[in-house]
Scaffold this active site. Sequence first.
Site, short mmCIF file in Angstrom:
data_model
loop_
_atom_site.label_atom_id
_atom_site.label_comp_id
_atom_site.label_asym_id
_atom_site.label_seq_id
_atom_site.Cartn_x
_atom_site.Cartn_y
_atom_site.Cartn_z
N SER A 236 0.86 -1.18 0.00
CA SER A 236 0.00 0.00 0.00
C SER A 236 0.90 1.24 0.00
CB SER A 236 -0.89 0.00 1.24
OG SER A 236 -0.08 0.25 2.37
N LYS A 237 0.28 2.39 0.00
CA LYS A 237 1.04 3.65 -0.02
C LYS A 237 2.09 3.70 1.08
CE LYS A 237 -1.38 7.13 -2.48
NZ LYS A 237 -2.81 7.14 -2.63
N ARG A 238 1.69 3.19 2.23
CA ARG A 238 2.55 3.19 3.41
C ARG A 238 3.90 2.51 3.12
NH1 ARG A 238 1.81 -0.52 7.28
NH2 ARG A 238 0.04 -1.26 6.08
N GLY A 240 5.40 2.39 0.20
CA GLY A 240 6.12 2.96 -0.96
C GLY A 240 5.41 2.67 -2.26
#
Length: 468
Positions: A236-238, A240
């Site tokens: 996920s965005k977390r 990268g």
Amino acid sequence: MTVTRFPPSPTGDLHIGGARTALYSWLYARQNDGKFILRIEDTDLERNSKQSVDAIIDGMNWLGLDYDEGPIFQTDRFDRYKAVIQQLLDEGKAYRCDCTTEELEAVREQQRANKEKPKYNGKCRERHDVSVEGSVIRFKNPLEGDVVIHDRVKGDIVINNRELDDLILARPNGVPTYNLTVVVDDMDMQMTHVIRGDDHINNTPRQINLFLALGAKLPEFAHVPMILGDDGKRLSKRHGAVGVMQYRDDGFIPQALLNYLLRLGWSHEEQEIFSREEMIDLFKLENVNVAASTFNTKKLIWVNEQYIKTLAAEELAEHLEWHLDNQKLDISNGPAITDVIEAHRDRAKTLKELASNIRYYYEDFSEYDEKAAKKNFKTATPGILQNLLDKFKQVNDWNPESIESVIQATCEELELGMGKVGPPLRVAVTGTAMSPSLDVTLNLVGKERSLKRLEKAVAFATAKYAES
Ligand code: GLU
């Protein structure tokens, strides 16, 4: 001819996972002198955006994943999908179904209670009285027999038709569903290889049945395992998993990102760094890992560093241009950027860092790095810098050797070690405590700029110690 595709749904940026499947499909087409098609699967009218289409195309361009056809938009092909659905209805391979949500839920409830796999019970399969209004169109999936996926990554996967639902081909508003559009497109575009994320593997047997019902030649399938975050969770965005253009902004070289993505889930002996040509030559679907891969930012940075260290300076300069613009650094008044790159390439992990490290060659600074000045400007500094300044003024041929001999001469004359003379000189000329060796740095900064900065530093250090 080999034909592969990348068919993103334009509901967000081109992210890491998508870029990797695009890369694998692109490599496969290129190594077989085939065709690579970009298809935009934009049938979900509510979730699509033009912005996302642009972001995907920008990402593909930046990565250098060039396509031979496309972008082809599915929304331009609605008539074709309608015609195929009609053909399936006419041939008795599809049917209308008006079961209500409540009915369907009740069937599933019952199946769950009987410990059966919930699926559509086929109530409308043989009906011919279902009105067009409000009904969906379902595919008549075969009731018996096995579907076999000869997966190029995962090997053979066998699914019994009893496991498969009569999937919906068109919604009540007539909009075709993903499984229908993807098969019609892959058929019409004569796809030979479907390389995609294994989150689609459940769709594949259904799609195979549809291909067969349409009398189309089956493509080969290769399902690439997911990329996970370092905590084992879906990326996920977390972790990268941002859009690839963010990696450009953060200072990554596109080829380095491709190299990292290639290795993430595929390997060739112990090799870590692959040129574009090597990627194309060596990539093999059969060597794609069967297990999920773990995204590792540190490794990505390491790969980027290797590229910064080794890429031709001219090529690095091209990639650096965006960052120079972005950081508003005009390099027209100063040393050749390729020379600066040669001097600095070993000390930057990213292009962003590289761009910000080289400002003092092109612009005067108004302040010294606070920590550097505090640590290196001492009471003896004005004397040391003045001594250097006097000698530098006499130098006619400004080059690393002449600069080095001045520094040596000052050390000898003042009976000081390099450790006492070098650091204040560096802060005086660069404003910072970090730079390549002083002879190289001063040579690039140039004589005129170096002298001016030394004069300023003498004044600054004198004033500083006069006060205290
Ligand atoms: N539009 C689908 C996706 O973005 C494509 C899947 C496929 O490759 O068939 O996941």
